[in-house]
Design a protein around this motif. Structure first.
Motif, PDB file in Angstrom:
ATOM      1  N   ASP A   1       0.841  -1.208   0.000  1.00 31.96           N
ATOM      2  CA  ASP A   1       0.000   0.000   0.000  1.00 31.96           C
ATOM      3  C   ASP A   1       0.870   1.249   0.000  1.00 31.96           C
ATOM      4  O   ASP A   1       0.593   2.222  -0.688  1.00 31.96           O
ATOM      5  N   ALA A   2       1.917   1.188   0.814  1.00 31.89           N
ATOM      6  CA  ALA A   2       2.666   2.417   1.083  1.00 31.89           C
ATOM      7  C   ALA A   2       3.924   2.571   0.237  1.00 31.89           C
ATOM      8  O   ALA A   2       4.420   3.679   0.075  1.00 31.89           O
ATOM      9  N   ILE A   3       4.481   1.466  -0.293  1.00 36.47           N
ATOM     10  CA  ILE A   3       5.742   1.629  -1.020  1.00 36.47           C
ATOM     11  C   ILE A   3       5.586   1.250  -2.488  1.00 36.47           C
ATOM     12  O   ILE A   3       4.771   0.415  -2.853  1.00 36.47           O
ATOM     13  N   GLY A   4       6.393   1.889  -3.319  1.00 33.48           N
ATOM     14  CA  GLY A   4       6.284   1.697  -4.767  1.00 33.48           C
ATOM     15  C   GLY A   4       6.984   0.419  -5.218  1.00 33.48           C
ATOM     16  O   GLY A   4       7.774  -0.170  -4.471  1.00 33.48           O
ATOM     17  N   ILE A   5       6.708   0.048  -6.454  1.00 36.46           N
ATOM     18  CA  ILE A   5       7.234  -1.215  -6.984  1.00 36.46           C
ATOM     19  C   ILE A   5       8.760  -1.259  -6.991  1.00 36.46           C
ATOM     20  O   ILE A   5       9.351  -2.298  -6.688  1.00 36.46           O
ATOM     21  N   ASP A   6       9.407  -0.125  -7.281  1.00 41.41           N
ATOM     22  CA  ASP A   6      10.873  -0.148  -7.355  1.00 41.41           C
ATOM     23  C   ASP A   6      11.483  -0.550  -6.017  1.00 41.41           C
ATOM     24  O   ASP A   6      12.432  -1.325  -5.962  1.00 41.41           O
ATOM     25  N   GLU A   7      10.885  -0.021  -4.948  1.00 38.46           N
ATOM     26  CA  GLU A   7      11.429  -0.351  -3.630  1.00 38.46           C
ATOM     27  C   GLU A   7      11.130  -1.813  -3.264  1.00 38.46           C
ATOM     28  O   GLU A   7      11.972  -2.511  -2.683  1.00 38.46           O
ATOM     29  N   VAL A   8       9.928  -2.269  -3.628  1.00 37.29           N
ATOM     30  CA  VAL A   8       9.581  -3.675  -3.365  1.00 37.29           C
ATOM     31  C   VAL A   8      10.595  -4.579  -4.067  1.00 37.29           C
ATOM     32  O   VAL A   8      11.146  -5.512  -3.472  1.00 37.29           O
ATOM     33  N   VAL A   9      10.861  -4.283  -5.340  1.00 35.38           N
ATOM     34  CA  VAL A   9      11.771  -5.121  -6.134  1.00 35.38           C
ATOM     35  C   VAL A   9      13.190  -5.065  -5.537  1.00 35.38           C
ATOM     36  O   VAL A   9      13.859  -6.100  -5.411  1.00 35.38           O
ATOM     37  N   ALA A  10      13.629  -3.879  -5.138  1.00 35.52           N
ATOM     38  CA  ALA A  10      14.981  -3.747  -4.569  1.00 35.52           C
ATOM     39  C   ALA A  10      15.112  -4.609  -3.307  1.00 35.52           C
ATOM     40  O   ALA A  10      16.113  -5.300  -3.110  1.00 35.52           O
ATOM     41  N   ARG A  11      14.069  -4.600  -2.464  1.00 37.83           N
ATOM     42  CA  ARG A  11      14.133  -5.419  -1.235  1.00 37.83           C
ATOM     43  C   ARG A  11      14.178  -6.907  -1.571  1.00 37.83           C
ATOM     44  O   ARG A  11      14.896  -7.676  -0.932  1.00 37.83           O
ATOM     45  N   CYS A  12      13.403  -7.303  -2.575  1.00 35.58           N
ATOM     46  CA  CYS A  12      13.373  -8.733  -2.949  1.00 35.58           C
ATOM     47  C   CYS A  12      14.739  -9.165  -3.504  1.00 35.58           C
ATOM     48  O   CYS A  12      15.222 -10.258  -3.186  1.00 35.58           O
ATOM     49  N   ILE A  13      15.360  -8.300  -4.307  1.00 39.79           N
ATOM     50  CA  ILE A  13      16.662  -8.665  -4.892  1.00 39.79           C
ATOM     51  C   ILE A  13      17.707  -8.816  -3.782  1.00 39.79           C
ATOM     52  O   ILE A  13      18.516  -9.748  -3.795  1.00 39.79           O
ATOM     53  N   GLU A  14      17.644  -7.922  -2.798  1.00 36.42           N
ATOM     54  CA  GLU A  14      18.587  -8.008  -1.679  1.00 36.42           C
ATOM     55  C   GLU A  14      18.443  -9.352  -0.953  1.00 36.42           C
ATOM     56  O   GLU A  14      19.436 -10.040  -0.674  1.00 36.42           O
ATOM     57  N   VAL A  15      17.193  -9.746  -0.695  1.00 36.29           N
ATOM     58  CA  VAL A  15      16.947 -11.011   0.008  1.00 36.29           C
ATOM     59  C   VAL A  15      17.412 -12.185  -0.852  1.00 36.29           C
ATOM     60  O   VAL A  15      18.045 -13.134  -0.356  1.00 36.29           O
ATOM     61  N   TYR A  16      17.162 -12.114  -2.154  1.00 41.00           N
ATOM     62  CA  TYR A  16      17.573 -13.195  -3.068  1.00 41.00           C
ATOM     63  C   TYR A  16      19.098 -13.334  -3.084  1.00 41.00           C
ATOM     64  O   TYR A  16      19.640 -14.433  -3.002  1.00 41.00           O
ATOM     65  N   ARG A  17      19.787 -12.208  -3.167  1.00 42.98           N
ATOM     66  CA  ARG A  17      21.258 -12.260  -3.251  1.00 42.98           C
ATOM     67  C   ARG A  17      21.869 -12.782  -1.955  1.00 42.98           C
ATOM     68  O   ARG A  17      22.847 -13.518  -1.970  1.00 42.98           O
ATOM     69  N   ARG A  18      21.253 -12.399  -0.843  1.00 42.09           N
ATOM     70  CA  ARG A  18      21.763 -12.901   0.449  1.00 42.09           C
ATOM     71  C   ARG A  18      21.561 -14.419   0.550  1.00 42.09           C
ATOM     72  O   ARG A  18      22.404 -15.149   1.045  1.00 42.09           O
ATOM     73  N   ALA A  19      20.415 -14.890   0.019  1.00 40.01           N
ATOM     74  CA  ALA A  19      20.108 -16.326   0.117  1.00 40.01           C
ATOM     75  C   ALA A  19      20.899 -17.155  -0.888  1.00 40.01           C
ATOM     76  O   ALA A  19      21.100 -18.360  -0.694  1.00 40.01           O
ATOM     77  N   ASN A  20      21.338 -16.532  -1.986  1.00 39.40           N
ATOM     78  CA  ASN A  20      22.044 -17.266  -3.053  1.00 39.40           C
ATOM     79  C   ASN A  20      23.336 -16.547  -3.410  1.00 39.40           C
ATOM     80  O   ASN A  20      23.488 -16.030  -4.525  1.00 39.40           O
ATOM     81  N   PRO A  21      24.301 -16.497  -2.491  1.00 33.18           N
ATOM     82  CA  PRO A  21      25.485 -15.670  -2.711  1.00 33.18           C
ATOM     83  C   PRO A  21      26.314 -16.110  -3.911  1.00 33.18           C
ATOM     84  O   PRO A  21      26.998 -15.299  -4.523  1.00 33.18           O
TER      85      PRO A  21
END
Ligand code: DC
Length: 236
Positions: free
Chosen positions: A214-234
């Motif tokens: 609701d509160a955050i835009g798609i770019d920020e959502v995607v950036a957070r997801c990429i960070e989590v993905y990279r941490r999980a799959n170094p």
């Protein structure tokens, strides 16, 4: 994917769950583009099965007949572009036929059938074992890709989801009102809420990154997801 096992392919996938119009497709496409993984929209598979059921004239309340038909379907998903999933019935690309009002009405009735879900879960896993994908749906983190290292749950209020859906409908030339779309969104939530799907944050798979969009835009959502993905799959 050459060089990795089926188990590693499943673990590398990104699982995205959330209710209708919560942004799963927009976020899934953006992740697919950024990470060069196929965007696997599992809703398209349920829609293709619904098309086959309608073509065969099978009543949606005849669960054994619908299940038998779905089990017999030559159904596949392929990616001409990572962001563009295409679904094939008997080698024919049916993707452009899957967003009609008729399918929209019938798909909840087909996707409620547990034996249909079990069959599609099996097929979705088989495809994800071939290559890592970004998979979006309602039961991905909890059932289809239990072993995925990256699980995302996208949430949004029914009003925000209805506003997004209205924008899409107006863009595609339909003349809906906000109240109509809000009513349809809430009705879809009720129909989809059979207890076997993750539609609310409290039903998200454990370990999910839950994001209220609701509160955050798609770019920020995607950036957070990429960070989590990279941490999980170094190593990727
Ligand atoms: O995401 P969508 O609107 O294209 O989904 C179409 C229907 O399929 C909707 O009724 C929910 C259902 N669905 C499901 O039950 N499980 C999934 N993994 C994906 C979609």
């Amino acid at each position: 994917m050459p060089g990795i096992t089926g188990a590693e392919s499943l673990a590398r996938c990104i699982a995205i769950d959330g209710p209708t119009a919560s942004g799963k497709s927009a976020v899934g496409r953006a992740l697919a583009e950024a990470l060069r993984l196929g965007f696997f929209d599992t809703g398209l598979m349920y829609r293709a099965c619904t098309l086959a059921v309608m073509r065969a004239g099978t009543p949606t309340d005849d669960e054994p007949a619908v299940t038998a038909l779905v089990r017999s379907l030559p159904l596949d998903m392929r990616w001409p572009e990572p962001t563009e999933p295409h679904v094939y019935l008997d080698e024919v690309d049916v993707t452009p036929l899957l967003r009609t009002p008729e399918i929209e009405r019938a798909v909840s009735l087909v996707s409620r059938i547990e034996d249909v879900r079990a069959e599609l879960v099996r097929r979705q896993r088989a495809i994800a074992e071939r290559e890592p994908v970004v998979m979006a749906g309602r039961d991905i983190g909890t059932r289809v890709l239990v072993e995925a290292r990256t699980k995302i749950f996208l949430d949004a209020s029914s009003e925000v989801r209805a506003r997004r859906r209205l924008g899409e409908e107006l863009d595609s030339g339909r003349t809906s009102t906000f109240d109509e779309v809000l009513t349809a969104t809430r009705r879809r939530d009720e129909l989809d809420d059979t207890g076997h799907r993750a539609l609310r944050p409290d039903q998200a798979a454990s370990g999910s990154l839950v994001i209220d969009t609701d509160a955050i835009g798609i770019d920020e959502v995607v950036a957070r997801c990429i960070e989590v993905y990279r941490r999980a799959n170094p190593a990727t």
